[in-house]
Structure formats: structure tokens, C-alpha cells
Scaffold this motif. Structure first.
Motif, PDB file in Angstrom:
ATOM      1  N   UNK A 235       0.838  -1.191   0.000  1.00 11.43           N
ATOM      2  CA  UNK A 235       0.000   0.000   0.000  1.00 11.43           C
ATOM      3  C   UNK A 235       0.868   1.234   0.000  1.00 11.43           C
ATOM      4  N   UNK A 236       0.223   2.394  -0.063  1.00 12.06           N
ATOM      5  CA  UNK A 236       0.964   3.653  -0.152  1.00 12.06           C
ATOM      6  C   UNK A 236       1.772   3.902   1.123  1.00 12.06           C
ATOM      7  N   UNK A 237       1.353   3.293   2.205  1.00  8.28           N
ATOM      8  CA  UNK A 237       2.092   3.421   3.461  1.00  8.28           C
ATOM      9  C   UNK A 237       3.558   2.991   3.285  1.00  8.28           C
ATOM     10  N   UNK A 238       3.792   1.960   2.460  1.00  4.66           N
ATOM     11  CA  UNK A 238       5.165   1.508   2.212  1.00  4.66           C
ATOM     12  C   UNK A 238       6.021   2.617   1.596  1.00  4.66           C
ATOM     13  N   UNK A 239       5.376   3.427   0.755  1.00  6.55           N
ATOM     14  CA  UNK A 239       6.114   4.512   0.095  1.00  6.55           C
ATOM     15  C   UNK A 239       6.455   5.602   1.113  1.00  6.55           C
ATOM     16  N   UNK A 240       5.492   5.928   1.960  1.00  6.95           N
ATOM     17  CA  UNK A 240       5.726   6.959   2.976  1.00  6.95           C
ATOM     18  C   UNK A 240       6.803   6.503   3.963  1.00  6.95           C
ATOM     19  N   UNK A 241       6.772   5.239   4.310  1.00  3.69           N
ATOM     20  CA  UNK A 241       7.797   4.711   5.224  1.00  3.69           C
ATOM     21  C   UNK A 241       9.181   4.832   4.591  1.00  3.69           C
ATOM     22  N   UNK A 242       9.284   4.452   3.304  1.00  2.00           N
ATOM     23  CA  UNK A 242      10.564   4.573   2.605  1.00  2.00           C
ATOM     24  C   UNK A 242      11.031   6.023   2.653  1.00  2.00           C
ATOM     25  N   UNK A 243      10.131   6.943   2.348  1.00  3.01           N
ATOM     26  CA  UNK A 243      10.560   8.338   2.278  1.00  3.01           C
ATOM     27  C   UNK A 243      10.991   8.877   3.634  1.00  3.01           C
ATOM     28  N   UNK A 244      10.239   8.598   4.680  1.00  2.00           N
ATOM     29  CA  UNK A 244      10.616   9.175   5.978  1.00  2.00           C
ATOM     30  C   UNK A 244      11.936   8.583   6.475  1.00  2.00           C
ATOM     31  N   UNK A 245      12.132   7.293   6.193  1.00  2.00           N
ATOM     32  CA  UNK A 245      13.396   6.671   6.601  1.00  2.00           C
ATOM     33  C   UNK A 245      14.564   7.254   5.790  1.00  2.00           C
ATOM     34  N   UNK A 246      14.332   7.437   4.497  1.00  2.00           N
ATOM     35  CA  UNK A 246      15.385   7.983   3.633  1.00  2.00           C
ATOM     36  C   UNK A 246      15.751   9.402   4.063  1.00  2.00           C
ATOM     37  N   UNK A 247      14.721  10.212   4.330  1.00  2.00           N
ATOM     38  CA  UNK A 247      14.998  11.593   4.734  1.00  2.00           C
ATOM     39  C   UNK A 247      15.660  11.652   6.107  1.00  2.00           C
ATOM     40  N   UNK A 248      15.179  10.836   7.022  1.00  2.00           N
ATOM     41  CA  UNK A 248      15.770  10.859   8.368  1.00  2.00           C
ATOM     42  C   UNK A 248      17.255  10.480   8.290  1.00  2.00           C
ATOM     43  N   UNK A 249      17.565   9.460   7.471  1.00  2.00           N
ATOM     44  CA  UNK A 249      18.958   9.050   7.324  1.00  2.00           C
ATOM     45  C   UNK A 249      19.798  10.163   6.695  1.00  2.00           C
ATOM     46  N   UNK A 250      19.279  10.764   5.636  1.00  2.00           N
ATOM     47  CA  UNK A 250      20.048  11.775   4.905  1.00  2.00           C
ATOM     48  C   UNK A 250      20.214  13.047   5.739  1.00  2.00           C
ATOM     49  N   UNK A 251      19.156  13.438   6.452  1.00  2.00           N
ATOM     50  CA  UNK A 251      19.245  14.659   7.266  1.00  2.00           C
ATOM     51  C   UNK A 251      20.196  14.439   8.435  1.00  2.00           C
ATOM     52  N   UNK A 252      20.188  13.231   8.988  1.00  2.00           N
ATOM     53  CA  UNK A 252      21.136  12.932  10.065  1.00  2.00           C
ATOM     54  C   UNK A 252      22.573  13.042   9.554  1.00  2.00           C
TER      55      UNK A 252
END
Lengths: 436, 436
Positions: A235-252
Motif C-alpha cells: 500500500x501507499x504506506x510503504x512509500x511513505x515509510x521509505x521516504x521518511x526513513x530515507x529523509x531521516x537518514x540523509x538529514x542525520x
């Protein structure tokens, strides 16, 4: 004798030795008995100190102009009184590799539009802008690290298209060997084709082109898009999870590498976001906003910039979070290829991500069922013929999938607190700006 | 009950358990008492084995079509007789997520041009092509690792230009809000502008556009370029050193991650090159080639494809090396912005890099002195007016610099022994090909 180049930031390690420093004349202070040159390279500033002696070196230093590219060879000496690192260079040789004409066409008071005409000088003279490109590099690398760790494949989809498939109005048209081609306004169709090609997770950073006559602080006719597409999602939730994890990693990663420098040059703090990010449906968001007096006529389907800022403020107050996913956009303001909710076909399984009130991403689960896709295209009044190549990808086993498109410049703009996307680009392109 | 997705390559860890596998119907063998489905996901093949029982599952399996996207849930059991990993899946549920129409429009005997019309199916069904994109991902990441470790900054230069600065004939022209714009045929001018902007080392991977009516196996109208530009170089040798180190690092990373798979699927061995790569001047190369009967008329200035292959063969025999830098190209076949040798102004401080007989890179030290650059442009019959924005970058302290442009598809083509750049692209673009 040739001395190898030493970066300004490394001079301390060379006290007592003769080195060469390569960079630009940041400032000249030519006094009665002393000549001071403040040199700048991409790592910092250093002082060159010369006592007048009527020699050739004195004449050379006297003839320097601001921003000339120079190689200065000299002894590094301790000088506690010097603010720049407590050391100075006593020059032995000066080589002007490229003189700068005078006067310079811009200075620190020049307005943005004219600075953009001389962007190379503007970037070179602003340590904050230099830092911005270092941040961009780290941010991208952080996103790639996350995506690769998830098994993503880096794809390069074509920017030249045979038809203006997605929506003709906003597409640039060009001559192509006696016929017409169009510039891709996103990798959307092609990254979906990559999913149909069996690529499990698609990652691409590349240019996207929008022929929109928009003159806002957040629109450009060409910008760098970060695109992700994921196969076999539940579901679309998988996409949102990918994005928040990707951004959190990159911003860190950015906070770690550049947090202090960003605080110094941009006076903003980079907060590493916690996950999950808050989520709110469009209907909920509008209800909250209307209670605050937004859209008194009550006919808005989408959030306007004011609505985006207000809902972000609300979420920040309620949760402390800078990010918020707005989900379940009504079908009327989403493209035909967004999947609709099974339990409410008036809304799409889509989202925007807002960061501090600015939309930085649009994403969705895509409709992968050929018959449903045809029906949704027809409902939007679209003819299948011009997009048959695209539609074909759904006729031979296209798995469920979804993805997102992020504007890299917008992310930088929010992260660094910039007023305009113009400042987050190296060479901005807009309806009135095609140069330099 | 929902079972989370397991990749085929991980099935061994789940023997005795019920899992879901998501992928495509690779092949169906429907026998009198048994039904076999060979499933494929991006990690491999697995056998699904069902004993006919007149139940609903039997009917579902019977109705499957090749390449349909399916989720099959079943028990993983040891089955020593099964060639695919010595295990099979005994199905409990089959879900067709997207059925494939029959017949498929291409099969393994279809010619290249028609396969390109259905590239998504072509890529999906060829494990070697899937591998190619994994190799591309690793190769790029290897190049970035090296470049970042050297302090490079990732830049995104505009693809839309206001003038057809470099050479008008090969440039695509488009309508741009009532005037004309042009697609960048390389980031050349802009990455030099980034050098003038004080970026110490520029790195960019992005699309480049060539409006050339070339129909060879190595030309495309749009391809992915890897661009590097280095400031404050002492000479073109610094650029060649950067490139050979970057390639050696990236190829080692590919060999490490994919060497065995490449040997299996492409029957080529990835040899990690030693550094330095051999170097030979154009004059030396031509002397060697002419002794072998090349160019009997004796009027060629450049190497033709035959000459490139012959000199690579010669170098391979003489040194064992697959790479060779050809240096000191005559000024007549190099652009005006290449720096000329101080001791011989008839040659440029430039190079091409050949790998196994194919040109994969062009590089040079650039002329950074404004007056010399103007003179060289005039000699080539170029007017300074249309390129004044570019020339301005050399008037205010542009440091010495040089760089290279590499064709990513060509590198993949040579590395994997592909016949054509068409096979090294996801969606090829040529004069006769704008779709899909």
C-alpha cells in the motif's frame, strides 16, 4: 623550487615551512609600510603579510585586484595577533594565474536578479552558498545510501519523449529530426516502466522540466528531482515509510557533517526528524484549517500555500514535528494514474509531504490494473492513443507499485531557510531566466 | 492470514514454513497429474509444485499466463530432485495481481529493434540485463565514492541553455516562452562556470543531448554522461590520474560485487586495471598505426574506429593493459577551449581514453586565460557575442582547471561486451527512436 599546494584549513600543520596556497584575493589592505592580502580558498581565509621593501614582490602585490586567482608561495609563521588562525604567510613569490577585471560587476549589496547574472562570482564570494553545495552533496549521498541499502537500482530514464503523455500544456516541445519531441516533466512514466521491467526499487536523481509560466519563489522551469518507485508494495504506506526513513537518514548525515557550519552560516538548526512522520488526511487537514478561518468560501479542494503553512504550524504545535504527510487527496486534483481507495473511490492513495509549510514531495500508489487505468484516464477525458506505449506496460504483468518525486532544491531551501528556490540552484531556470 | 514477502534467493531459510513469493510466471508445465509453475522474482527462480486435485487452486494455476504478476503463498519444502535450489513451494493460494495478455509480443528470438519496442518485457525476461542495471548502480557508486573522497561536489548544471554556445549544428532547439532554448550537449560550459564559482572539484552524472544523425552502434541522441572538472590542476596529467584512479576503484567495486555473475551471464571477465594506465601521444599512435598500413592516404588527423581498435590491440600486446590514454590531439580536431601545449601550439593538452578499442572519455586541460581563449575562439571562426556569459567566467579570476566527460553507456558496453549502446541503455534514444 615547486611547493605543492596546501589548503588554507591545513596551514597550521605547516608552520615553519614554505608552502604554496592557491585561491582568490579576498581583500587587500595596502598600508604605508605593510601590505596585507587576505587569501581565500574553498577551505577558508588566510593572511599574507609583506613588509614593503621596494622590491618586485611589493609591486606585484600592489597590482593585485580583488578576486584574482593567485598562487602565493611563502613561509607559514605563527602570529598570535592574526585573527585568521593565528598565523600568516610571509610571501616569497606571487603568481597571478587569472587576473580579475575591476570593478567587479557585483558586490554584497547587489540585488538577487543581478547577482544571478554573475552567479559564478556570487557563489564564489559567499561561503554560505559554497556550503549549500556541500550540503547538497551530502544530502544526496545520504539518500542514495538508504536507497541502495534497501536494494534500489539507479536508473537513468530518458528526458526526450515521443509524446506529451502526462499533460500537454506544461511540456516543452523541440524539433527532433523533422518531427517533435517533448521534455519529460518527471520520470513518472519511465520509472513505472522500469517497475514493469522487473526493477524492484527504482532510484533516480535527474533534471525535470516544467513549461509553467510560474514566477513564485518555489517554482523553476528546470530543477533536480529525486525519484523513487517501489514494486510489490502492500500500500501507499510503504512509500511513505521509505521516504521518511530515507529523509531521516540523509538529514542525520547532513547534521553530522555540516550541522555546526549550517548554524553559523544560515542561523538555522538542522533537526533530525523522528520517524514515523505525522500523517493526516486531506479531509482532516481541511477541517482543522477551516476552523481557523481558512477558505471561507469553502470551495477549495487543494491546499494553497497559506493552507500548507497553517497546517504545518498546527502539526508542529500539536506534535513538535516539522514534517507532515497529507494523505488521501481527492481524485479531482490527482492524475489519472493514482490508485483510488477501495473503500472510498473519491480519494486517491496519495500524499504530499510538507516540511515547515512547504510541499517537498508528491507520492502515491499507482494504479497498475490495465482496465482500471483505462477507465480512470477516460474519466479525465484523456485519449489512450498518445499514451499507448505507457499503457502497454500494464498489459503484461505489472506488479503493484508506488513512488514519490521530491524536489531537491525545495528540500535545500527549507533545510537552510532560504527565501527562494533561486538561491538553492546553481544556475536557476525560470520563464524569464535562461542565462547564464 | 497474511504472509510477508520472501525473496526467492532467501527461500532456503524458510524451509518448513508458509511464505508468500511475489514475481512473474516464468514458465508453466501443466502435466496430467501435476502442475509446475516456475516463478521468477528479481533474485531468482523457484518451482511451485501442485498435484492436481480438481480443486479451485488447480483451476487458478491452469489459467495462469506467462509473465503474469502473481503472489503465491505456500509451504517451502525440501525437494532434492528440484534443480532450482533443491526446494519447491507447495501452493496454498495464488493471487494474480496483473495478468499478462497472450501471446507475449516478443520472445527470445525477436530481433533487437522489436525488442526495444517492448523494452520493459525484454529487460524483465533477461537476467543479464537486470544484472547490467545492478552493475551500473555499483559502478556509479564506485565513481562517486572516489570523487567524494577527493573532495568533489555533486553539481546539477542546467540542461536548458539560452544560446547554442559550443557548436550550433548538433544542438536540439526548443520553444521557450516565445523564444528559443537549446539542450546542453554536455555540462562543459557550466561545470567550468562551477570552477569559476570556487567549487574545487565538480562531479555530475546526468543526461547529455546530441542532435547528431548518427546511426552507429555507439551513438545515441541522449545518454548519461559522467562529468568531472578539477580546479587548480598543475596540468592535464592531474585529470588523467583522477580518471584512472576513479575507474580502477569503481571497476574493483564492480568486480567484487558482480564479477562472478558477469562471468556467468556475459561470459566476460572483469579485469581490475592497474594504474597508471598506458599513455601514448596521438603522433606516436599514428606512427605505430601507419606502420601497420592504417590510413594509406596519410591525411587522417583523428583516429577512426578501426584505428582505435588497432591501437588498443597494440597496447594490449605491448603492455597487457586494456586501457590507453591517447594524448596531445592536434588543435584542428579539438574545441577552442582546450589548452594548447606551451612547447608545441599545434597540439592540445587533451586526451581520449580508449578501453578495449572504444573511446569512453574525452578530457583536457581548459584554457582559462581570457585573452588566449578569445584568440583561440576567433581562430576557429567563432564569434564571442553568443558565448559572452561563458567567456565572462574567465574575466574575474578563473583558476587553471581541466576535466573529463565519460559516456556511462559506453563503459557498460565495453565492460560487459555488449554489441551496441542500445543494449546498455534502459530506453535508447536515437534519430529514429523516441519511444517507448
Amino acid at each position: 623550487m615547486i611547493h605543492s599546494r596546501v589548503h588554507v584549513s591545513d596551514l597550521r600543520e605547516h608552520v615553519g615551512r614554505t608552502v604554496s596556497v592557491c585561491g582568490w584575493v579576498n581583500a587587500l589592505r595596502l598600508q604605508r609600510t605593510m601590505q596585507f592580502v587576505i587569501m581565500r580558498d574553498h577551505t577558508g581565509l588566510a593572511q599574507v603579510t609583506h613588509k614593503r621593501d621596494d622590491g618586485p614582490l611589493e609591486a606585484q602585490l600592489e597590482a593585485l585586484t580583488p578576486e584574482s586567482a593567485v598562487r602565493i608561495t611563502g613561509r607559514v609563521v605563527d602570529a598570535a595577533q592574526v585573527k585568521l588562525g593565528g598565523l600568516e604567510i610571509v610571501p616569497e613569490a606571487v603568481e597571478v594565474l587569472n587576473p580579475a577585471a575591476t570593478p567587479l560587476p557585483i558586490d554584497e549589496h547587489t540585488a538577487l536578479e543581478q547577482r544571478m547574472d554573475w552567479r559564478f562570482l556570487d557563489v564564489r564570494r559567499r561561503p554560505a552558498t559554497q556550503l549549500m553545495f556541500a550540503v547538497q552533496t551530502t544530502l544526496e549521498q545520504g539518500m542514495r545510501e538508504y536507497a541502495y541499502a534497501q536494494g534500489a537500482t539507479e536508473m537513468h530514464t530518458p528526458k526526450l519523449m515521443g509524446t506529451a503523455a502526462e499533460s500537454g500544456a506544461e511540456v516543452f516541445q523541440l524539433g527532433y529530426f523533422g518531427r517533435s519531441a517533448y521534455l519529460a516533466q518527471s520520470p513518472q512514466l519511465f520509472k513505472q516502466m522500469a517497475i514493469a521491467a522487473g526493477i524492484d526499487k527504482v532510484f533516480e536523481i535527474g533534471p525535470v522540466f516544467r513549461a509553467e509560466p510560474s514566477f513564485t519563489s518555489r517554482h523553476a522551469t528546470e530543477f533536480t528531482g529525486v525519484d523513487v518507485e517501489l514494486a510489490w508494495i502492500d500500500g501507499v504506506e510503504d512509500v511513505m515509510t521509505f521516504e521518511e526513513q530515507m529523509l531521516a537518514h540523509a538529514i542525520a548525515k547532513v547534521a553530522d557533517a555540516h550541522g555546526e557550519a549550517i548554524a553559523e552560516h544560515f542561523t538555522v538548526e538542522v533537526t533530525v526528524p523522528t520517524t514515523p512522520f505525522p500523517r493526516i488526511t486531506m479531509a482532516e487537514a481541511q477541517e482543522i484549517l477551516r476552523k481557523g478561518g481558512w477558505d471561507p468560501v469553502g470551495d477549495k479542494q487543494d491546499l494553497d500555500p497559506e493552507g500548507e503553512r497553517s497546517i504545518s504550524t498546527h502539526i508542529k504545535e500539536a506534535t513538535g514535528h516539522e514534517f507532515v504527510f497529507i494523505t488521501h487527496y481527492p481524485i479531482g486534483i490527482r492524475p489519472f494514474y493514482h490508485m483510488r481507495a477501495a473503500d472510498d473511490p473519491s480519494v486517491t492513495l496519495s500524499f504530499d509531504l510538507l516540511w515547515k509549510g512547504l510541499e517537498v514531495t508528491t507520492g502515491a500508489q499507482r494504479e497498475h490494473r490495465y482496465d482500471v487505468l483505462l477507465k480512470q484516464a477516460a474519466e479525465k477525458g484523456m485519449s489512450p492513443e498518445p499514451m499507448q506505449d505507457y499503457l502497454n506496460a500494464f498489459r503484461y504483468g505489472c506488479p503493484p507499485h508506488g513512488g514519490l518525486g521530491m524536489g531537491l532544491g525545495r528540500v535545500l531551501m527549507v533545510m537552510l531557510g532560504l527565501d527562494s528556490i533561486r538561491e538553492a540552484s546553481f544556475l536557476f531556470r525560470g520563464p524569464n531566466r535562461l542565462t547564464p
